[in-house]
Design a protein around this motif. Structure first.
Motif, short mmCIF file in Angstrom:
data_model
loop_
_atom_site.label_atom_id
_atom_site.label_comp_id
_atom_site.label_asym_id
_atom_site.label_seq_id
_atom_site.Cartn_x
_atom_site.Cartn_y
_atom_site.Cartn_z
N UNK A 199 0.82 -1.20 0.00
CA UNK A 199 0.00 0.00 0.00
C UNK A 199 0.86 1.26 0.00
N UNK A 200 2.04 1.18 0.62
CA UNK A 200 2.87 2.37 0.75
C UNK A 200 3.62 2.70 -0.53
N UNK A 201 3.67 1.76 -1.49
CA UNK A 201 4.39 2.01 -2.72
C UNK A 201 3.74 3.12 -3.51
N UNK A 202 4.58 3.96 -4.16
CA UNK A 202 4.06 5.01 -5.02
C UNK A 202 3.47 4.38 -6.29
N UNK A 203 2.41 4.97 -6.75
CA UNK A 203 1.76 4.45 -7.96
C UNK A 203 2.63 4.70 -9.18
N UNK A 204 2.76 3.69 -10.00
CA UNK A 204 3.40 3.78 -11.30
C UNK A 204 2.52 3.01 -12.27
N UNK A 205 2.13 3.65 -13.35
CA UNK A 205 1.27 2.95 -14.28
C UNK A 205 0.47 3.87 -15.16
N UNK A 206 -0.71 3.39 -15.55
CA UNK A 206 -1.53 4.09 -16.54
C UNK A 206 -2.97 4.19 -16.06
N UNK A 207 -3.54 5.38 -16.21
CA UNK A 207 -4.95 5.61 -15.91
C UNK A 207 -5.62 6.11 -17.17
N UNK A 208 -6.70 5.48 -17.55
CA UNK A 208 -7.47 5.91 -18.72
C UNK A 208 -8.70 6.67 -18.25
N UNK A 209 -8.87 7.88 -18.80
CA UNK A 209 -10.01 8.72 -18.43
C UNK A 209 -10.92 8.91 -19.65
N UNK A 210 -12.20 9.08 -19.36
CA UNK A 210 -13.14 9.52 -20.38
C UNK A 210 -13.64 10.91 -20.03
N UNK A 211 -13.80 11.76 -21.04
CA UNK A 211 -14.24 13.15 -20.84
C UNK A 211 -15.63 13.32 -21.44
N UNK A 212 -16.52 13.90 -20.64
CA UNK A 212 -17.89 14.14 -21.10
C UNK A 212 -18.26 15.60 -20.88
N UNK A 213 -19.03 16.16 -21.81
CA UNK A 213 -19.62 17.49 -21.66
C UNK A 213 -21.10 17.29 -21.36
N UNK A 214 -21.55 17.79 -20.22
CA UNK A 214 -22.94 17.59 -19.79
C UNK A 214 -23.61 18.95 -19.60
N UNK A 215 -24.67 19.26 -20.34
CA UNK A 215 -25.40 20.52 -20.14
C UNK A 215 -25.95 20.60 -18.73
N UNK A 256 -12.60 20.23 -28.68
CA UNK A 256 -11.89 19.56 -27.61
C UNK A 256 -10.76 18.70 -28.17
N UNK A 257 -9.68 18.57 -27.39
CA UNK A 257 -8.55 17.77 -27.86
C UNK A 257 -8.91 16.29 -27.99
N UNK A 258 -9.85 15.84 -27.22
CA UNK A 258 -10.25 14.44 -27.31
C UNK A 258 -11.25 14.08 -26.24
N UNK A 259 -11.77 12.85 -26.32
CA UNK A 259 -12.74 12.38 -25.35
C UNK A 259 -12.19 11.24 -24.49
N UNK A 260 -11.00 10.76 -24.85
CA UNK A 260 -10.33 9.72 -24.07
C UNK A 260 -8.90 10.15 -23.81
N UNK A 261 -8.43 9.96 -22.57
CA UNK A 261 -7.07 10.35 -22.20
C UNK A 261 -6.35 9.16 -21.57
N UNK A 262 -5.17 8.88 -22.08
CA UNK A 262 -4.29 7.89 -21.47
C UNK A 262 -3.23 8.63 -20.68
N UNK A 263 -3.20 8.40 -19.38
CA UNK A 263 -2.29 9.14 -18.49
C UNK A 263 -1.31 8.15 -17.87
#
Length: 314
Positions: free
Chosen positions: A16-32, A51-58
């Motif tokens: 649990x104490x280890x720092x995170x290393x890896x990949x997080x995928x996000x989705x972006x939505x525009x909601x009125x 918009x630059x995109x709707x999916x982000x790989x971080x």
């Protein structure tokens, strides 16, 4: 036996104490904000298109990260942070060059923030608490999990996006969900996949393109050298010939790279207007002979990205 038992008990703690290393995928939505506001109205459709995109790989590792945006499944944009240079490198699909920003220079004013540990939600099974922040962007609600975190000291001095201060406030936790409130809509960025893994050095390598400083990275800004009468006449003749008497002011921006030897490269319109004024603006930049004072960093000339304004009446 006691030593073995102690080791077993300590294993979850160390994991649990280890720092995170890896990949997080996000989705972006525009909601009125309201049911009466449709996606196709109030400029929201145009906003989504821009918009630059709707999916982000971080991906993030020690002292580096990279966000890669995809639009309709195709690469559109990425920015890469390197702690050694304190630079953020911006790469756009279709652009023949890369620009960089100085991550030490703040880009927005940020106001107060409040941690609400009782306001929780689950994101991909991770119990997450809320932080409310005010900035020039608007009101933002961000959810963080205690078990997805990095060493925030790795990013000391990273002031773009108030990144270091925000990381420090939450002890290095990485945002899993962010909702930013604008005038007519919400922008929601939410993690849809988290993969812990070792991030390889080659994943942060930049494409093989020329690199130039963005305006914000410069210590000494570029400037237009005093134009000659011939240069002014060229500008005036072309803009007047393509303007409407009594029309509204319109500015077309031409972007290009000015190299340290004064060579202009990669000139193109920032936007293409329906009246075709961008073509006239491009002609002015390429053929009226304007000269520029190059930008500098640490007293040294650097290849510089320039946005040149050309004004019309239309």
């Amino acid at each position: 036996m006691k030593k073995l038992l102690l080791l077993i008990l300590l294993i979850p703690f160390f994991v649990q104490a280890q720092d995170f290393s890896g990949e997080i995928t996000y989705e972006i939505r525009i909601v009125p904000k309201s049911d009466t506001i449709g996606i196709d109205t109030s400029g929201l459709k145009e906003l989504i298109a821009r918009e630059d995109g709707t999916t982000v790989s971080y991906i993030i590792g020690a002292k580096r990260y990279k966000s890669t945006y995809y639009k309709d499944g195709k690469y559109s944009y990425s920015y890469t942070y390197d702690n050694e240079t304190k630079r953020m490198y911006d790469d756009y699909a279709g652009k023949p060059y890369i620009t960089f920003r100085d991550a030490r220079k703040p880009n927005y004013e940020y106001g107060d923030s409040e941690i609400l540990e009782d306001a929780t939600t689950k994101v991909l099974g991770h119990e997450s608490y809320m932080v409310i922040t005010e900035s020039e962007y608007g009101l933002t609600k961000t959810y963080y999990s205690e078990d997805i975190r990095v060493d925030y000291t790795d990013f000391e001095g990273h002031n773009v996006g108030n990144w270091y201060n925000k990381l420090k406030e939450v002890d290095g936790a990485i945002a899993l969900k962010t909702t930013t409130e604008y005038g007519l809509y919400y922008e929601i960025r939410e993690a849809v996949k988290i993969k812990k893994r070792k991030v390889k050095d080659k994943e942060f390598e930049l494409p093989d393109k020329p690199i130039a400083a963005a305006f914000s990275a410069l210590d000494e800004k570029f400037d237009l050298l005093p134009p000659t009468q011939a240069q002014l006449d060229c500008y005036q003749e072309k803009t007047v010939a393509n303007s409407k008497s009594g029309g509204e002011k319109y500015t077309s921006y031409i972007t290009f790279i000015l190299e340290t030897d004064g060579t202009m490269k990669y000139a193109e319109p920032l936007e293409e207007d329906k009246d075709g004024l961008y073509k006239v603006a491009l002609d002015i930049v390429l053929n009226c002979g304007f000269q520029f004072k190059i930008g500098k960093i640490d007293g040294k000339p650097v290849n510089t990205q320039i946005h040149f304004p050309v004004e019309f009446l239309r």
